[in-house]
Scaffold this motif. Structure first.
Motif, PDB file in Angstrom:
ATOM      1  N   VAL A  78       0.807  -1.223   0.000  1.00 38.15           N
ATOM      2  CA  VAL A  78       0.000   0.000   0.000  1.00 38.15           C
ATOM      3  C   VAL A  78       0.842   1.276   0.000  1.00 38.15           C
ATOM      4  O   VAL A  78       0.347   2.339   0.355  1.00 38.15           O
ATOM      5  N   GLY A  79       2.109   1.179  -0.375  1.00 38.71           N
ATOM      6  CA  GLY A  79       2.959   2.370  -0.419  1.00 38.71           C
ATOM      7  C   GLY A  79       3.554   2.770   0.923  1.00 38.71           C
ATOM      8  O   GLY A  79       4.113   3.856   1.054  1.00 38.71           O
ATOM      9  N   GLY A  80       3.467   1.910   1.900  1.00 39.23           N
ATOM     10  CA  GLY A  80       4.057   2.180   3.214  1.00 39.23           C
ATOM     11  C   GLY A  80       5.485   1.660   3.274  1.00 39.23           C
ATOM     12  O   GLY A  80       6.059   1.231   2.269  1.00 39.23           O
ATOM     13  N   PRO A  81       6.059   1.674   4.473  1.00 38.34           N
ATOM     14  CA  PRO A  81       7.427   1.173   4.609  1.00 38.34           C
ATOM     15  C   PRO A  81       7.487  -0.339   4.440  1.00 38.34           C
ATOM     16  O   PRO A  81       6.515  -1.059   4.679  1.00 38.34           O
ATOM     17  N   SER A  82       8.640  -0.816   4.031  1.00 37.12           N
ATOM     18  CA  SER A  82       8.891  -2.253   3.990  1.00 37.12           C
ATOM     19  C   SER A  82       9.101  -2.747   5.415  1.00 37.12           C
ATOM     20  O   SER A  82       9.420  -1.972   6.323  1.00 37.12           O
ATOM     21  N   LEU A  83       8.959  -4.043   5.596  1.00 33.01           N
ATOM     22  CA  LEU A  83       9.271  -4.690   6.859  1.00 33.01           C
ATOM     23  C   LEU A  83      10.537  -5.506   6.650  1.00 33.01           C
ATOM     24  O   LEU A  83      10.603  -6.342   5.755  1.00 33.01           O
ATOM     25  N   VAL A  84      11.555  -5.231   7.457  1.00 32.59           N
ATOM     26  CA  VAL A  84      12.783  -6.016   7.429  1.00 32.59           C
ATOM     27  C   VAL A  84      12.784  -6.863   8.694  1.00 32.59           C
ATOM     28  O   VAL A  84      12.833  -6.337   9.804  1.00 32.59           O
ATOM     29  N   HIS A  85      12.693  -8.176   8.516  1.00 30.00           N
ATOM     30  CA  HIS A  85      12.593  -9.144   9.610  1.00 30.00           C
ATOM     31  C   HIS A  85      13.957  -9.820   9.742  1.00 30.00           C
ATOM     32  O   HIS A  85      14.391 -10.525   8.840  1.00 30.00           O
TER      33      HIS A  85
END
Length: 163
Positions: A78-85
């Motif tokens: 949705v154009g938000g930040p990525s999640l780095v796990h």
């Protein structure tokens, strides 16, 4: 993190679905640049929590433990930040003396200040690269001592560092 979620708190979560629901609520409140450190023993619910976090952030990809790859990046739908796990235990185990270099060396396709970083086993490493972070602690012992049949966990969170 948006002010829609309390800066600190504690919840008893009876089921895995409750752990995911807490993660989802936090996922709707996190913002680019936020760092979350998940602390707790093996099997305490850190990856389960991260699955809910990813759902709340609306990122793509199935969230599984990053144990064998060290880190996974999940891009926003949705154009938000990525999640780095991140599995920070593996970064420390890899022998890196420079925590920022260890994360940078992952060759992620995103700038970490433009993503939300969630680190399992992040204590002692990730807080060295962030001025502030959300520490989320998972306690399975207390609930099991009260009731050996319990699947519950007690989760506490608080912001640590400069805001």
């Amino acid at each position: 993190m948006k002010d829609t979620f309390p800066r600190e708190g504690r919840e008893r979560l009876e089921r895995a679905e409750d752990t995911q629901a807490l993660g989802e609520r936090i996922g709707r409140a996190v913002e680019a640049g936020d760092v979350l450190i998940l602390d707790g023993p093996l099997g305490a619910g850190k990856t389960t929590f991260t699955q809910g976090l990813a759902r709340g952030m609306q990122v793509k990809g199935r969230v599984t433990s990053p144990t064998f790859v060290i880190a996974r990046e999940h891009r926003s739908l949705v154009g938000g930040p990525s999640l780095v796990h991140v599995d920070a235990y593996r970064l420390v185990d890899a022998g890196s003396e420079d925590p920022s270099g260890a994360l940078d060396s992952l060759d992620l396709d995103t700038e970490l200040d433009e993503a939300v970083v969630v680190a399992e086993w992040g204590g002692g490493l990730v807080e060295q690269i962030a001025d502030r972070y959300l520490l989320i602690s998972f306690d399975r012992t207390t609930a099991v001592e009260e009731d050996p049949e319990s699947e519950a966990r007690i989760v506490e969170w608080k912001w640590v560092g400069r805001s």
